[in-house]
Design a protein around this motif. Structure first.
Motif: not given
Length: 167
Positions: A16-21, A23-24, A30-31, A71-72
């Motif tokens: 879950i935490l790697y998925f958050i990394v 996405v962020a 992209n930005h 790393a993510g």
């Protein structure tokens, strides 16, 4: 047997935490791509050569974003693979899980070091602070996960040696 439950719990949290990394960091890339054309056009020549200019954060932001995305992705795939390997009971799959967990932890430490550098330089927005915080938490949970998997490898090897009569 307790290390199997701990490993599964830590691998689930890390997934879950790697998925958050992911996405962020993907949002930040992209930005940066969207805003780089208009922002980097006024910069001097060496800065315009780099294809992605991050118009937010500080000078460590580019390195943090790229390494945290790396790393993510590696950590997410490693966590999923580790959950699959822990479901099996043979020694080979446990060694694969241990090696990939160690590689994932080392990449996470690299990204965490860049996050600490970005924090020490200062001037970041809330999305980058979220990424930095999750990377720091992940470096600790991945350390515990790697230790639990290595303990599990020792248990599996010991049980296979007892079954084979090589004690």
């Amino acid at each position: 047997m307790a290390s199997k439950a701990v490993s599964c719990m830590l691998l689930s949290i890390n997934t879950i935490l790697y998925f958050i990394v992911i996405v962020a960091a993907s949002w930040a890339v992209n930005h940066g791509i969207v805003k780089s054309r208009e922002t980097a056009s006024v910069l001097p020549m060496p800065a315009r050569i780099f294809p992605i200019y991050f118009p937010f954060g500080n000078l460590a932001t580019g390195f943090l974003i790229i390494y945290s995305l790396l790393a993510g992705i590696v950590g997410f795939i490693t966590s999923l693979n580790g959950l699959h390997n822990l479901a099996q009971w043979d020694s080979a799959s446990q060694h694969v899980a241990a090696a990939s967990s160690l590689i994932s932890w080392l990449l996470t430490l690299l990204a965490m070091g860049l996050a600490c550098k970005e924090i020490s330089i200062g001037w970041t927005d809330s999305n980058l602070r979220t990424l930095e915080t999750v990377l720091i938490i992940l470096s600790g949970t991945q350390l515990f996960c790697t230790g639990a998997i290595h303990i599990r490898v020792e248990e599996v090897v010991r049980s296979e040696m007892e079954i084979g009569g090589r004690v």
